[in-house]
Structures are given as C-alpha cells and as structure tokens.
Write an enzyme that holds these catalytic residues in place. Structure first.
Site, PDB file in Angstrom:
ATOM      1  N   GLU A  58       9.704 -12.267  -7.723  1.00 37.69           N
ATOM      2  CA  GLU A  58      10.792 -11.456  -7.184  1.00 37.69           C
ATOM      3  C   GLU A  58      10.776 -10.005  -7.662  1.00 37.69           C
ATOM      4  O   GLU A  58      11.434  -9.155  -7.094  1.00 37.69           O
ATOM      5  CB  GLU A  58      12.141 -12.088  -7.565  1.00 37.69           C
ATOM      6  CG  GLU A  58      12.435 -13.335  -6.746  1.00 37.69           C
ATOM      7  CD  GLU A  58      13.513 -14.206  -7.355  1.00 37.69           C
ATOM      8  OE1 GLU A  58      13.918 -13.953  -8.499  1.00 37.69           O
ATOM      9  OE2 GLU A  58      13.947 -15.144  -6.666  1.00 37.69           O
ATOM     10  N   GLY A  59      10.045  -9.744  -8.740  1.00 34.91           N
ATOM     11  CA  GLY A  59      10.063  -8.402  -9.334  1.00 34.91           C
ATOM     12  C   GLY A  59       9.452  -7.344  -8.424  1.00 34.91           C
ATOM     13  O   GLY A  59       8.718  -7.658  -7.499  1.00 34.91           O
ATOM     14  N   CYS A  60       9.792  -6.071  -8.717  1.00 33.97           N
ATOM     15  CA  CYS A  60       9.269  -4.950  -7.928  1.00 33.97           C
ATOM     16  C   CYS A  60       7.956  -4.423  -8.489  1.00 33.97           C
ATOM     17  O   CYS A  60       7.242  -3.706  -7.808  1.00 33.97           O
ATOM     18  CB  CYS A  60      10.276  -3.805  -7.896  1.00 33.97           C
ATOM     19  SG  CYS A  60      11.479  -3.979  -6.588  1.00 33.97           S
ATOM     20  N   VAL A  61       7.690  -4.696  -9.743  1.00 34.20           N
ATOM     21  CA  VAL A  61       6.442  -4.176 -10.332  1.00 34.20           C
ATOM     22  C   VAL A  61       5.559  -5.299 -10.870  1.00 34.20           C
ATOM     23  O   VAL A  61       6.046  -6.382 -11.123  1.00 34.20           O
ATOM     24  CB  VAL A  61       6.697  -3.150 -11.462  1.00 34.20           C
ATOM     25  CG1 VAL A  61       7.175  -1.848 -10.897  1.00 34.20           C
ATOM     26  CG2 VAL A  61       7.652  -3.690 -12.487  1.00 34.20           C
TER      27      VAL A  61
END
Lengths: 155, 105
Positions: free
Chosen positions: B102-105
C-alpha cells in the site's frame, strides 16, 4: 479499463523540501509501477542534484501558509532547521529517504535525471557540480524530445 | 471470493490475483505466479527477496519498501528492478503470497 500510462516526464522547478519531494515520490512511484520516468530539474529545483546543496535542503518556514503558523515565528533563528529535522524524522519512519538517498534510489530504479541548461548557465554551474546520477544538461527542446509520447508533469 | 487454480491446487485470491490466505501459499504456487508475471524461473536471488518479504510481513503486517530491502542488505535497488522487471515490490509481494503493498515509496 483505461490504457496504462507508459511514460512520464516530471519537471521539478521549486526548491525546498516541499518543492522537491513531490516530483521525487511521483517519479519513484512511476518506476515502481513499471512506468518509464524522466526527471528534469530547473530553477531552484536544481538544488536537489547539486552536490553541495542536495543534503541541505530545508522546508521554508517564512511565507509558507502550509506551515500553519504565523510567518513572524518562522523568522526566529533555527526555526527552519527545526521544522526540517522534525519532518525528516517523520519521513524516515515511513521510509521516505533524505534527498541525496532518494536521488540515488530513483536513479537505481531506472529513472533518468536531467538538469536544465538555462538554469545551469544562469547559476554558472558545471557538469561536475552535479551528483553522478545526473545523465546530462539539456535544453528545453531536448526535454520535449525525451518526453515525446508520454505525459509531462510540472511541479 | 475469487479463486484461482495452479495445477491441482485452488487458492483464494483478491480481484488482482493476490493470495488472500497465506496458509495456502507454496513454493510451487510462487513459481506459477512468477511465470504469470513474466519471470520464467525463480533463482536463488528471487527466493531471498521472497523469503525476506514474508518474514517482514509476518513481523510488521506489511511488505517492506524498496528502501528497506536495500538497507537490510537483501538486494540492491538496481538488482531488484532487474529481477522483477516492471514493478518490483508488487510482483515480489504477489509471488510471496502477500497482499498488495500500500505504500507510496
């Protein structure tokens, strides 16, 4: 389903942490999705790839309404440094790296980095002033050539 | 809930094909998912990433970021992109039987 985005070219034109991070996160995110990505640094955004500046980028506490505080407080000595250090700690926890490490990460991810020729001339910089991840110094025409067939995002 | 067949085994998956029940994961299923994702064969370096991701997921409830994979000395970012072309964390998580990161990075 809509057609997948295949390529993005992102322009980072603003200095300061809040100027530099969005473009870095978006280009890295593009690579994570298998999207081809280019980063074009111009004006004060160039700080992010200048060796002696990239590790010292701060968040502006004066004239930044996003800080939710009176600008007069932002004038206090050390305020910008303190806000920057607080923000960096929070970001580190959610695995957003400091600028120099982030530049290395996006470059390793296959994103291409370019410096804007007009700005380089204006600030009297040379290729050796930039971190090794920078591919080349290019003019606007070359940027459009590189960006052809993809999306352009200006930050 | 959607299901998917890998050989003689049926597993529960989400709409995008990520396993929803890790207890159904096997190395054979991992290899089959990898082939679907365009990775013909999982080598020792692939397995190292997959196993580290499963360990991290067990401990933290989420797949590790690229930065964490790099910093923990499991694999460099460059190698990770070479091993799992076209979306390293997503693909590695899918192969490892984890939910979509789910993370952006």
């Amino acid at each position: 389903m809509n057609e997948k985005i295949k390529k993005v070219s992102i322009i980072i034109s603003k200095g300061g942490l809040d100027g530099v991070y969005p473009g870095l996160i978006m280009s890295n995110g593009a690579r994570m999705e298998g999207i081809e990505a280019n980063l074009f640094f111009t004006f004060f955004g160039l700080d992010a790839i200048v060796k002696k500046r990239m590790g010292k980028i701060k968040i502006a506490t004066v004239g930044n309404p996003g800080m939710h505080m009176a600008s007069i407080l932002g004038l206090l000595p050390g305020m910008s440094a303190m806000a920057t250090s607080m923000m960096k700690k929070t970001m580190d926890k959610i695995d957003i790296p400091p600028v120099p490490e982030f530049i290395e990460m996006v470059a390793d991810a296959g994103c291409k980095l370019y410096a804007c020729k007009a700005t380089v001339d204006m600030f009297k910089l040379k290729k050796e002033d930039f971190c090794p991840q920078v591919d080349s110094i290019i003019n606007v025409g070359k940027f459009y050539e590189i960006a052809a067939g993809g999306h352009i995002i200006f930050t | 809930m959607p299901q998917k067949n890998y050989g003689a085994t049926t597993v529960d998956v989400d709409a995008e094909g990520y396993l929803t029940d890790f207890s159904q994961w096997t190395r054979e299923i991992a290899s089959a998912v990898a082939r679907e994702e365009g990775i013909a064969e999982l080598g020792p370096a692939h397995w190292k990433v997959v196993e580290f991701m499963q360990k991290e997921f067990k401990e933290n409830g989420q797949a590790p970021s690229i930065r964490r994979l790099n910093k923990s000395g499991v694999i460099t970012t460059k190698e990770l992109y070479e091993l799992f072309p076209g979306g390293p964390v997503k693909k590695a998580a899918k192969i490892a039987g984890l939910k979509k990161p789910e993370g952006c990075v």
